[in-house]
Design an enzyme around this catalytic site. Structure first.
Site, PDB file in Angstrom:
ATOM      1  N   ARG D   4       0.802  -1.210   0.000  1.00 45.97           N
ATOM      2  CA  ARG D   4       0.000   0.000   0.000  1.00 45.97           C
ATOM      3  C   ARG D   4       0.842   1.269   0.000  1.00 45.97           C
ATOM      4  O   ARG D   4       0.429   2.297  -0.538  1.00 45.97           O
ATOM      5  CB  ARG D   4      -0.889  -0.039   1.243  1.00 45.97           C
ATOM      6  CG  ARG D   4      -1.780   1.127   1.508  1.00 45.97           C
ATOM      7  CD  ARG D   4      -2.600   0.860   2.762  1.00 45.97           C
ATOM      8  NE  ARG D   4      -3.659  -0.085   2.518  1.00 45.97           N
ATOM      9  CZ  ARG D   4      -4.938   0.282   2.268  1.00 45.97           C
ATOM     10  NH1 ARG D   4      -5.278   1.553   2.252  1.00 45.97           N
ATOM     11  NH2 ARG D   4      -5.848  -0.634   2.054  1.00 45.97           N
ATOM     12  N   TYR D   5       1.993   1.219   0.629  1.00 46.24           N
ATOM     13  CA  TYR D   5       2.817   2.421   0.750  1.00 46.24           C
ATOM     14  C   TYR D   5       4.125   2.306  -0.034  1.00 46.24           C
ATOM     15  O   TYR D   5       5.100   2.987   0.260  1.00 46.24           O
ATOM     16  CB  TYR D   5       3.131   2.697   2.232  1.00 46.24           C
ATOM     17  CG  TYR D   5       1.908   2.801   3.114  1.00 46.24           C
ATOM     18  CD1 TYR D   5       0.825   3.606   2.743  1.00 46.24           C
ATOM     19  CD2 TYR D   5       1.819   2.122   4.328  1.00 46.24           C
ATOM     20  CE1 TYR D   5      -0.308   3.706   3.538  1.00 46.24           C
ATOM     21  CE2 TYR D   5       0.697   2.226   5.134  1.00 46.24           C
ATOM     22  CZ  TYR D   5      -0.369   3.002   4.729  1.00 46.24           C
ATOM     23  OH  TYR D   5      -1.481   3.105   5.521  1.00 46.24           O
ATOM     24  N   HIS D  70      25.244 -17.746   6.369  1.00 43.11           N
ATOM     25  CA  HIS D  70      26.083 -16.575   6.083  1.00 43.11           C
ATOM     26  C   HIS D  70      25.832 -16.173   4.642  1.00 43.11           C
ATOM     27  O   HIS D  70      26.170 -16.900   3.731  1.00 43.11           O
ATOM     28  CB  HIS D  70      27.560 -16.952   6.302  1.00 43.11           C
ATOM     29  CG  HIS D  70      28.462 -15.775   6.402  1.00 43.11           C
ATOM     30  ND1 HIS D  70      28.606 -14.854   5.397  1.00 43.11           N
ATOM     31  CD2 HIS D  70      29.277 -15.352   7.403  1.00 43.11           C
ATOM     32  CE1 HIS D  70      29.482 -13.922   5.766  1.00 43.11           C
ATOM     33  NE2 HIS D  70      29.892 -14.200   6.987  1.00 43.11           N
ATOM     34  N   ASP D  71      25.260 -15.004   4.439  1.00 43.10           N
ATOM     35  CA  ASP D  71      24.811 -14.692   3.082  1.00 43.10           C
ATOM     36  C   ASP D  71      25.940 -14.427   2.100  1.00 43.10           C
ATOM     37  O   ASP D  71      25.835 -14.771   0.927  1.00 43.10           O
ATOM     38  CB  ASP D  71      23.773 -13.549   3.095  1.00 43.10           C
ATOM     39  CG  ASP D  71      24.298 -12.275   3.730  1.00 43.10           C
ATOM     40  OD1 ASP D  71      25.393 -12.320   4.323  1.00 43.10           O
ATOM     41  OD2 ASP D  71      23.620 -11.244   3.624  1.00 43.10           O
ATOM     42  N   THR D  99      36.820  -9.146   3.454  1.00 41.22           N
ATOM     43  CA  THR D  99      35.926  -9.669   4.474  1.00 41.22           C
ATOM     44  C   THR D  99      34.504  -9.308   4.037  1.00 41.22           C
ATOM     45  O   THR D  99      34.319  -8.404   3.214  1.00 41.22           O
ATOM     46  CB  THR D  99      36.288  -9.108   5.864  1.00 41.22           C
ATOM     47  OG1 THR D  99      35.633  -9.907   6.850  1.00 41.22           O
ATOM     48  CG2 THR D  99      35.860  -7.660   6.012  1.00 41.22           C
ATOM     49  N   SER D 100      33.544 -10.003   4.543  1.00 40.05           N
ATOM     50  CA  SER D 100      32.172  -9.795   4.071  1.00 40.05           C
ATOM     51  C   SER D 100      31.763  -8.321   4.077  1.00 40.05           C
ATOM     52  O   SER D 100      31.134  -7.828   3.154  1.00 40.05           O
ATOM     53  CB  SER D 100      31.174 -10.548   4.940  1.00 40.05           C
ATOM     54  OG  SER D 100      31.468 -11.911   4.925  1.00 40.05           O
ATOM     55  N   THR D 146      -1.776  32.143  14.638  1.00 36.59           N
ATOM     56  CA  THR D 146      -0.814  31.640  15.609  1.00 36.59           C
ATOM     57  C   THR D 146      -1.621  31.097  16.770  1.00 36.59           C
ATOM     58  O   THR D 146      -2.655  31.671  17.124  1.00 36.59           O
ATOM     59  CB  THR D 146       0.142  32.741  16.086  1.00 36.59           C
ATOM     60  OG1 THR D 146      -0.613  33.815  16.638  1.00 36.59           O
ATOM     61  CG2 THR D 146       0.973  33.273  14.931  1.00 36.59           C
ATOM     62  N   HIS D 147      -1.178  29.983  17.306  1.00 36.64           N
ATOM     63  CA  HIS D 147      -1.929  29.301  18.365  1.00 36.64           C
ATOM     64  C   HIS D 147      -3.329  28.921  17.893  1.00 36.64           C
ATOM     65  O   HIS D 147      -4.239  28.787  18.704  1.00 36.64           O
ATOM     66  CB  HIS D 147      -2.049  30.181  19.622  1.00 36.64           C
ATOM     67  CG  HIS D 147      -0.775  30.841  20.023  1.00 36.64           C
ATOM     68  ND1 HIS D 147       0.129  30.246  20.864  1.00 36.64           N
ATOM     69  CD2 HIS D 147      -0.230  32.037  19.684  1.00 36.64           C
ATOM     70  CE1 HIS D 147       1.167  31.069  21.043  1.00 36.64           C
ATOM     71  NE2 HIS D 147       0.978  32.148  20.333  1.00 36.64           N
ATOM     72  N   SER D 269     -18.150   5.165   5.506  1.00 33.47           N
ATOM     73  CA  SER D 269     -19.107   4.104   5.190  1.00 33.47           C
ATOM     74  C   SER D 269     -20.476   4.423   5.779  1.00 33.47           C
ATOM     75  O   SER D 269     -21.481   3.863   5.368  1.00 33.47           O
ATOM     76  CB  SER D 269     -18.591   2.760   5.739  1.00 33.47           C
ATOM     77  OG  SER D 269     -18.670   2.740   7.151  1.00 33.47           O
ATOM     78  N   LYS D 274     -19.432  13.072   3.911  1.00 32.03           N
ATOM     79  CA  LYS D 274     -18.077  13.391   4.369  1.00 32.03           C
ATOM     80  C   LYS D 274     -17.042  13.472   3.255  1.00 32.03           C
ATOM     81  O   LYS D 274     -17.000  12.656   2.347  1.00 32.03           O
ATOM     82  CB  LYS D 274     -17.624  12.318   5.356  1.00 32.03           C
ATOM     83  CG  LYS D 274     -18.510  12.217   6.590  1.00 32.03           C
ATOM     84  CD  LYS D 274     -18.032  13.093   7.716  1.00 32.03           C
ATOM     85  CE  LYS D 274     -16.749  12.544   8.282  1.00 32.03           C
ATOM     86  NZ  LYS D 274     -16.184  13.432   9.282  1.00 32.03           N
ATOM     87  N   ASN D 276     -13.046  13.869   3.754  1.00 29.20           N
ATOM     88  CA  ASN D 276     -12.049  13.930   4.825  1.00 29.20           C
ATOM     89  C   ASN D 276     -10.630  14.046   4.277  1.00 29.20           C
ATOM     90  O   ASN D 276     -10.328  13.478   3.230  1.00 29.20           O
ATOM     91  CB  ASN D 276     -12.142  12.655   5.675  1.00 29.20           C
ATOM     92  CG  ASN D 276     -13.529  12.456   6.254  1.00 29.20           C
ATOM     93  OD1 ASN D 276     -14.176  13.408   6.664  1.00 29.20           O
ATOM     94  ND2 ASN D 276     -13.989  11.206   6.249  1.00 29.20           N
ATOM     95  N   GLU D 281      -3.817  12.984   6.671  1.00 29.87           N
ATOM     96  CA  GLU D 281      -3.780  12.296   7.961  1.00 29.87           C
ATOM     97  C   GLU D 281      -2.840  11.096   7.881  1.00 29.87           C
ATOM     98  O   GLU D 281      -2.027  10.849   8.775  1.00 29.87           O
ATOM     99  CB  GLU D 281      -5.183  11.829   8.351  1.00 29.87           C
ATOM    100  CG  GLU D 281      -6.109  12.993   8.690  1.00 29.87           C
ATOM    101  CD  GLU D 281      -7.544  12.560   8.972  1.00 29.87           C
ATOM    102  OE1 GLU D 281      -8.212  13.226   9.756  1.00 29.87           O
ATOM    103  OE2 GLU D 281      -7.991  11.544   8.378  1.00 29.87           O
ATOM    104  N   GLU D 315      19.015  -2.613   9.800  1.00 28.05           N
ATOM    105  CA  GLU D 315      19.150  -2.050   8.455  1.00 28.05           C
ATOM    106  C   GLU D 315      18.371  -2.841   7.408  1.00 28.05           C
ATOM    107  O   GLU D 315      17.851  -2.265   6.457  1.00 28.05           O
ATOM    108  CB  GLU D 315      20.633  -1.972   8.079  1.00 28.05           C
ATOM    109  CG  GLU D 315      21.354  -0.922   8.916  1.00 28.05           C
ATOM    110  CD  GLU D 315      22.869  -0.967   8.759  1.00 28.05           C
ATOM    111  OE1 GLU D 315      23.372  -1.721   7.893  1.00 28.05           O
ATOM    112  OE2 GLU D 315      23.550  -0.252   9.512  1.00 28.05           O
TER     113      GLU D 315
END
Lengths: 437, 437, 437, 437
Positions: D4-5, D70-71, D99-100, D146-147, D269, D274, D276, D281, D315
């Site tokens: 979806r994203y 070990h990949d 090294t890897s 503001t506020h 629904s 509406k 929105n 959001e 990662e």
């Protein structure tokens, strides 16, 4: 979540088909509850239920959603089309007076409960493994370490018992979180029960095994979900603590433990001699992830007004990901515990390595008992201890060179301070109290 | 924590003198327990107790600590010097067989319990204020909003009741966290009870009103403290939710609420017309802080081996700061609730502003009851609704232009869909269930 | 922040008096810029400036703020009263056309710049200490460890050089963050320059050594401050990495390093023999705190509209606290580096402890050079390595028992694989490249 | 990350095949560099390169990894088997002395650079859209808030220009992060260059367009990656700020903007009326996720010794997930900007709603210019302003009832304070300075 860290048992709770199935379960149960009032025949509801588990919803809903941009609406469309003709009253009264969140949040509670159950089972299995290992090593001596430095002798079983106690606490947390999340909500838009009364909600939720949210907004309040995430994070932190310990005890100079190392496994592409605690290192990384998800969940609490939908993207990602990771962590660490190589001789060798310094407090207390003031006694013992580091001679010998010591203690009395078994006097009692022995 | 956000009631739990006092309380209670065994006279223990509360410990301990680099050792030195001559057996057996963490962690539990009590009292007061306001506004109509957009009518009291329910949940969390943190630990170095048995610990802790840690390492395990922090964070998130709502409802276009604005207060140095929800904005910022502290606490769980001291700096800062902030937040928000300006007429005006659209679902359901298929009915109502936005004419009129509507409904039936009171049918029941009415 | 972790140098940047002084500096500089236009005499501005540094502002402002609830308004009142009669034009035109944020954010930039300068100086000092230590140990051999397990030989100086490189990166980050934060803002309410032109802002900020915010809202956008916090967090993480390493190398079994241990210092209240890496453990805890603050700062970015004031409470707490902690961390760790006990002989002893296994890759590569296929060679070497672990006999001897090895290598060729100096061939080049030699 | 994203453009950078392809690219480039030395024929390297992009690596590697755990080892096995016979020298010297991590981290840098490029392109596109919209609305008046409270008039284009400026800052951050991450590392186990010199590394990395890590451990230091994550988090926070603004301006009472609403889209629904701001959001929720990932990345910095592998799991999950989410966010928000409905008339209507109060500062300054002391003038204006709130009559009329005002100002002078255009005097200059006009 990536496949590498995903167990099928947890993943299937979260897949689209399961989610839509739970949503239909809610819709169907609701229809049952209004069946008499609205004249919905049982056979029609059965037809609705038969759509669940057929494995064909997800694809169709996704298609519809492309137009409506609304997943509940899309599901209703798919169901309506499927039942058109076959179950006209269901089509008529499906979702009657409900708002999407009634269905979504109640279905989510069902999913969360299943996820919690799986995690609870995972912790139980791990706790059992820990108990078994702790019992086996109630009398295996190692050195207790504080600040990474040798402190006093410790039965390995006692260390494991502290893991068991933490496992139990996390079990309780998940069981508590399971209760906190087992709330559904069928009070309609803005939670006002404008279109049907609380009694109807109560009856539907009872059938689903859930409790009604005392005062909902349009949604089940997100502090419940945030609390659930906190329990996940605490569980992950526990695994991180245990895994960190294994990593420490597997370092070359210590080598008291080794996590299982498979036949044919390679520790390094460059250095053929390596056996690395990669399972446990990996678990430490995953704990960081779960903490991050928990943080996001806290920000979901302050939704605007009767709801906004900002929590939805967080939950679509983080709820599956966090539960999948924790499930994986529990399972993997249970494997580590069950296959753990315990090198008891090396534990004993390391314990002896500090030349008796680990008994320093016993000497201190004995001198106090013999009337030497504490501060004075401390200085005497510290002096002998530092000398031991310096000259690498047994602590006991260094003490025996000290006039103050000789004045207070006989050689035999000094010797008694170095009695290892005295340190284990209460171990069995503690392990029994913890339910391990 | 800075003075601006500090209430004396919480701060004094955490000041150095209070902390050292609690530590001496633990030492003294321990001495009482071994008094018979070691021959420590009651009068001497009394002399020890008399050092507490005299207000002179903190300065002296700090001085000693400059040399020893160890605060417990420093405290022992100060006490020994103070009691030298006066209470020789106390000086002799003070801290006998204990390790610093026995004293520190047990004393910390006593502090945490007090802090929790203050926060629990704060939540109770806030919950009471919320209940009173909710009861008063059980019949005050406003518009419920989802996604910031008008949804359906909502009694203001129901919104407040949802805050009350969240307050109750947080009360429970803090009460539960209070229990989880009320564990002391007197099992000596590495938690092995090498120098005295569990029964002695049990007896001391009982006098202090604490439970013994089932299996400690050298310290009380930090998942307890992390859990406590999670409760603080969830509390802060709740206040953030409420404060965010006030901010929304105080915006110029909405202006249904205003937080108290003092006589003589200035809203802006530049714009004399301003009245800004600064109290609530401030609370939102503070919630971010508490979340940050909770994050740090999670990282404290995985201490190394039988303990390392990395958690100490976190706790020295974050435990006072987080509890002080939450105490301030509860207090400040209670003030906001008690002084809240509620503009009921404006609420009604805003409710009317959407030209009746907020009744759209009722029309939808009525059409369904009249036999129009849901999907069809939805389209009819949505069309009229979008037209209402466009031409800014009452929704009802637009509906009445629709042939499908006229075919199904009489004008009176349509009118009944716009009956506000029907939306409040269950309000009193919900408020009663929540214990508000 | 608590005194224990506070250095005066950083604290004074953040105290109330300093803050108000910076605010007046902005107001005065602004008045200078409009002096000609509005006819403000220089002598009057001088009178305004003389209020700064007199140490009397903070108390008075606090008093006024109790009524107005607005700190800038309170400051203006205090100044007006102080200059009434003495400097009437200043009183007239003080803050003319400015909004509070013009003054607050510009003053904050001045504070942040000072804080950054102090941190930059701290990193420079630490980097210098690291460079000196690295240079001294360019030829000190220790074992390099990956996964906590012995890997290959490593000059200790190279490890330190990697710290130096990370120090340099953090220096760059702070220097960059200093630039990003050196932006002021004098564009009035909502940032529209409605009451004076950009050229006036430019002129004022130039005098203050700041750049104008290209497009401000009413405030300097908070992504600048969040970025500053990220630099603080990364700095803290670096110290955490170094401190963690010291902790590892100070563990009893390794004992290659010890952080400075003061004369008269006590390691434990119970165990007189202890010397614990408490300084470094403490630093690890503090890093958790700084990360938490950085998290809060990220949430400050999304202020509402032209500003809300939710960031203010976060910044009042977290900006002083985070910079004070990092300042302390840099200073403390510099002390650790400068007083570090390096046990070179123990390093060598540990290196020898793995019985030559650390040379396994060299054997592997030599076998490959001799024509043995890699996968085959790997198996040969791994087999001999695992045997070495098992029987605790020199790796070299185990290799020499292997027919495949003997077929490919002479005993002398095998011996050459165990030449330590070959591993240091590039060390000096790397240290030179890093600017250390 | 869930579909979806996920945009394909970013996902394909991270898929297993791409990752293995980059790893082989590193191995092949390394072989080229040692080709002359070791006698590896070009044709053989070409054979190696031909394995990339064939789409068949991932499956085979996964299979091998099941055994070796070990990949990198698994990849080497797959390649060796594929080239056996065909390219014997490649099989012989593949991964020689590496090294890897040499391969993994260097390949990761290549992936990160591609990801950064895509994100940079995303920000550029968004910045362009913002610039275009800002230019179009340089003269569209709305109220600055503001506020959440009306402050002063603001051209909508200026608000957008502040977004543009923040977009530019984030562009710079990502460009900078791209540089910081474009470092490879080919210095072998523990980073000592024991088996080949820095010059070889330099030559390989140059061909790959990367710079050599000045002083690596066994890995590229993780502060680089953490810094990259911070840039992602700041980008996400920017989008959150913009999206929050759209949400505010789309609320029913304000309705100055609406995000695009598709034909056929359903807002609810239950409530057919509406519309929105769900896109925005949703973006706010995603920002929370990215912040959580960034937090985890900070904990990866303090790896143990020359490396541990705890960062790897973080990662594997967070780098794809965070970059995929940010890519999606940039793309989605660009869509929002491009399809944004701007209701300029409603903006003007809202501006007028505060009855002229937004001009209060101008009145204040004019009174000051007329000689009324600031504090006095402030009180006069505040009084009239509060009266305006109370009686809902134009501010100007209330002012004109005030004797102090009449004494200082003519009716015409008062009127000039209410001149909207004066507030836009500098708008074009600011937009030009920002490069928008």
């Amino acid at each position: 979540m990536i496949e590498r860290y995903t167990r099928r048992e947890m993943a299937r709770i979260w897949d689209d088909e399961a989610r839509l199935g739970k949503m239909l379960e809610v819709e169907a149960t609701f229809l049952e509850a209004i069946a008499r009032l609205k004249g919905v025949p049982k056979a029609e509801i059965k037809a609705l239920r038969s759509l669940v588990g057929a494995g064909a919803l997800a694809g169709k809903v996704k298609e519809k959603e492309a137009t409506s941009g609304h997943d509940v609406v899309a599901l209703l469309q798919v169901v309506s089309e499927a039942l058109e003709g076959k179950a006209p009253t269901v089509v008529q009264y499906l979702h009657y007076g409900l708002t999407s969140s009634d269905v979504l949040d109640t279905a989510l509670a069902l999913q969360l409960r299943e996820a919690a159950d799986l995690l609870i089972a995972g912790w139980k299995k791990l706790a059992d493994s820990l108990a078994a290992l702790a019992a086996r090593h109630a009398g295996t001596w190692m050195v207790g370490r504080t600040h990474g430095v040798h402190a006093e002798p410790l039965p390995f079983g006692l260390k494991l018992a502290s893991w068991h106690a933490e496992a139990r606490r996390n079990l309780e947390r998940l069981e508590s979180a399971r209760e906190k999340i087992s709330f559904g909500k069928l009070s309609g838009a803005v939670g006002s029960y404008a279109h049907f009364p609380p009694s109807l909600e109560a009856s539907v939720l009872k059938r689903l095994g859930l409790k009604p949210e005392p005062v909902a907004t349009q949604v089940v309040p997100r502090d419940r979900h945030a609390e659930f995430f906190q329990a996940l994070a605490l569980s992950a932190c526990a695994i991180e603590r245990f895994a960190t310990e294994v990593r420490h005890l597997q370092r070359t100079e210590v080598l008291e433990l080794e996590e299982p190392f498979g036949k044919g496994q390679k520790g390094s592409s460059a250095m053929p001699h390596k056996r690395n605690p990669i399972l446990c290192e990996n678990l430490c990384g995953l704990a960081r992830m779960v903490r991050g998800y928990a943080m996001a969940a806290l920000e979901d609490v302050a939704l605007w007004h009767e709801r906004d939908i900002s929590h939805s993207s967080v939950e679509r990602i983080a709820l599956p990901d966090a539960t999948i990771l924790l499930d994986f962590m529990l399972h993997r660490f249970t494997g580590v515990v069950e296959g753990l190589n315990v090198y008891a001789e090396q534990m004993r060798r390391n314990l002896d390595r500090s030349l008796g310094l680990v008994f320093s407090q016993k000497v201190l207390l004995t001198l106090i008992d013999k009337g030497l003031p504490r501060m004075k006694a401390y200085d005497v013992v510290q002096r002998a201890a530092m000398e031991t580091w310096r000259v690498r001679k047994p602590f006991r010998d260094n003490l025996w060179l000290d006039d103050e010591v000789r004045r207070r203690l006989s050689e035999k009395e000094l010797g008694k301070c170095f009695d290892l078994e005295a340190y284990g006097r209460s171990t069995r009692e503690v392990l029994k109290r913890e339910g391990i022995l």
